[in-house]
Design an enzyme around this catalytic site. Structure first.
Site, PDB file in Angstrom:
ATOM      1  N   GLN A 267       0.819  -1.209   0.000  1.00  0.00           N
ATOM      2  CA  GLN A 267       0.000   0.000   0.000  1.00  0.00           C
ATOM      3  C   GLN A 267       0.849   1.253   0.000  1.00  0.00           C
ATOM      4  OE1 GLN A 267      -3.418  -0.391  -0.518  1.00  0.00           O
ATOM      5  NE2 GLN A 267      -2.440  -2.384  -0.836  1.00  0.00           N
ATOM      6  N   HIS A 270       1.749   3.032  -3.324  1.00  0.00           N
ATOM      7  CA  HIS A 270       0.774   3.802  -4.112  1.00  0.00           C
ATOM      8  C   HIS A 270       1.196   5.256  -4.230  1.00  0.00           C
ATOM      9  CE1 HIS A 270      -2.509   1.145  -5.204  1.00  0.00           C
ATOM     10  NE2 HIS A 270      -2.465   0.582  -4.006  1.00  0.00           N
ATOM     11  N   GLU A 335      -9.310   0.893   5.421  1.00  0.00           N
ATOM     12  CA  GLU A 335      -9.756   0.453   4.102  1.00  0.00           C
ATOM     13  C   GLU A 335      -9.509  -1.052   3.948  1.00  0.00           C
ATOM     14  OE1 GLU A 335      -8.770   1.464  -0.593  1.00  0.00           O
ATOM     15  OE2 GLU A 335      -7.327   1.979   0.970  1.00  0.00           O
ATOM     16  N   HIS A 336      -8.274  -1.480   4.177  1.00  0.00           N
ATOM     17  CA  HIS A 336      -7.894  -2.893   4.108  1.00  0.00           C
ATOM     18  C   HIS A 336      -7.426  -3.347   5.483  1.00  0.00           C
ATOM     19  CE1 HIS A 336      -6.756  -1.140   0.076  1.00  0.00           C
ATOM     20  NE2 HIS A 336      -7.583  -2.103  -0.313  1.00  0.00           N
ATOM     21  N   ASP A 369      -6.961  -6.671  -4.488  1.00  0.00           N
ATOM     22  CA  ASP A 369      -6.826  -5.580  -5.449  1.00  0.00           C
ATOM     23  C   ASP A 369      -7.133  -6.034  -6.862  1.00  0.00           C
ATOM     24  OD1 ASP A 369      -6.193  -3.556  -3.706  1.00  0.00           O
ATOM     25  OD2 ASP A 369      -4.029  -3.766  -3.923  1.00  0.00           O
ATOM     26  N   HIS A 428     -54.081  16.636   3.539  1.00  0.00           N
ATOM     27  CA  HIS A 428     -53.609  15.264   3.730  1.00  0.00           C
ATOM     28  C   HIS A 428     -54.677  14.449   4.476  1.00  0.00           C
ATOM     29  CE1 HIS A 428     -49.637  16.815   2.683  1.00  0.00           C
ATOM     30  NE2 HIS A 428     -49.116  15.604   2.786  1.00  0.00           N
TER      31      HIS A 428
END
Length: 443
Positions: A267, A270, A335-336, A369, A428
């Site tokens: 990661q 990235h 996230e992971h 991924d 109504h």
């Protein structure tokens, strides 16, 4: 090659008096763009709305450095996508097709179905599930190409039944990425355009003479793309505004430290803002992982990016035990999340907040991924506390079904009338009362 010095990766312990403050500082991320970016994006969106294709041609020339002859030159037809699929090496085609099949098979389990039930008096209640009419898919271009993102975003939409999927992809210098186009062919993209940036988002949201307006826009992009997606939300739906990639690993100290170091790298490579954190409950194991990081890092092609990411936002955290590690994981809401422990399923029961949970020593996050099957579009920046991975359900919408019988209308009239009159909404109330007890059915 860059080598990480021993002091460049934060070392924390849950017993430290300053642990909470240090963890909060580590997790802090502000993804909101600055005023200059917002102003640029707003100008581009307004221009595309006003001038349509002409604006797209000009922005493509300015930002991607090639000049389309006309708007038609921006479109990549199905023959071009098919040609890319035929041209790529067979190993790449087989990998794309294998990944696509797994992603599609997983997505099939997510499809929502319409349902209804009948009450005793004959009133019918239910829910009608329908696919969105048209979805726009943004695929990043430039420095890197992401055919996996094409598969992950397009296939759930197709499984949901979306009849038209429109892809946009920037083409710097007019160069196309064959893998991206091949993935589009495999995933069933219906129309594709050589467009990128905020102008592509504007075109998908509002439409031009050539690019059709969509109901939702999905897919990652740079800060200008993310800002544009925020700006058009409401006109169209969006998937999410994602922050940097994240991985959190919980390990019992029994996994090869080289494996864990490489998972952290996966990661961190990235970009410099990515976050890689390891939590263990054995101090000696953290030392071993740190040694692996220092030894393996010089071998990595993206070592400088990894080093910067680990230094800025990475951490090795010592917890008291596995239960405390799970508590910290829920606070981080990553996230992971890798659970590299002997009994991962039991530990997973204690996890409330995570985009994707990778269970066991052999389940590298990298599998998710590309080809495991579940979607890799996941909530970041602690948004896993309230949001979920991209899935088929993001491309479906639900309509409530209500069909009152005469008896059902009569039974509900008093309740509706009392509540409506309590709110001061007499029309109504009378609308319900007209169908109330003793009125019978009127022609």
């Amino acid at each position: 090659m860059t080598q990480i010095a021993p002091s460049t990766i934060a070392r924390l312990s849950t017993t430290d008096l300053q642990f909470d403050a240090r963890l909060d500082a580590l997790l802090a991320w502000e993804s909101v763009s600055d005023a200059g970016v917002k102003q640029t994006v707003e100008t581009i969106i307004a221009d595309v709305r006003a001038r349509g294709d002409a604006a797209l041609i000009e922005y493509t020339a300015r930002f991607d450095h090639w000049h389309p002859q006309d708007a038609a030159a921006l479109e990549l037809d199905q023959e071009r996508l098919s040609a890319a699929l035929e041209a790529i090496p067979s190993a790449q085609r087989e990998a794309l097709e294998a990944a696509a099949e797994r992603i599609r098979a997983y997505a099939e389990h997510q499809r929502l179905q319409s349902w209804q039930f009948v009450e005793a008096d004959g009133t019918v209640l239910g829910q009608k599930v329908s696919p969105l009419d048209r979805v726009g898919l943004y695929v990043p271009g430039g420095k890197a190409a992401y055919p996996s993102s094409v598969l992950m975003n397009a296939l759930p939409a197709k499984v949901a039944g979306v009849p038209e999927l429109v892809m946009v992809v920037p083409t710097p210098g007019g160069e196309l990425n064959e893998l991206v186009l091949a993935a589009a062919a495999i995933a069933g993209v219906d129309r594709a355009f050589a467009l990128g940036g905020a102008q592509a988002v504007a075109a998908l949201a509002y439409g031009t003479e050539t690019v059709p307006a969509c109901d939702k826009i999905v897919g990652p992009g740079n800060i200008y793309v993310a800002t544009a997606k925020r700006a058009v939300f409401g006109q169209v739906g969006i998937d999410m505004v994602a922050g940097p990639s994240e991985i959190l690993i919980l390990c019992d100290g029994k996994t090869d430290p080289d494996w864990i170091a490489m998972d952290l790298f996966s990661q961190a490579e990235h970009d410099e803002d990515a976050q890689s954190i390891l939590i263990a409950w054995e101090a000696e194991y953290l030392d071993r992982v740190k040694a692996s990081i220092e030894r393996l890092l010089p071998q990595m092609e993206r070592s400088e990016i990894i080093a910067q990411a680990l230094s800025a936002r990475g951490a090795l955290i010592l917890a008291r035990d596995q239960d405390e590690a799970a508590e910290v994981a829920n606070r981080i809401a990553p996230e992971h999340l890798e659970l590299s422990v002997a009994e991962p399923e039991a530990l997973a029961e204690k996890i409330r907040h995570a985009g994707a949970i990778f269970m066991g020593r052999y389940t590298a996050e990298a599998l998710g991924d590309y080809c495991a099957g579940p979607n890799h579009v996941l909530p970041t920046s602690r948004t896993a506390r309230f949001s979920s991975p991209l899935g088929v359900y993001d491309f479906q919408k639900r309509s409530s079904l209500i069909m009152a019988s005469a008896a059902g209308a009569a039974a509900l009239a008093d309740t509706a009338s009392a509540l409506a009159r309590g709110e001061g909404l007499t029309a109504h109330a009378r609308s319900a009362e007209y169908r109330g007890p003793g009125t019978g059915e009127k022609p």
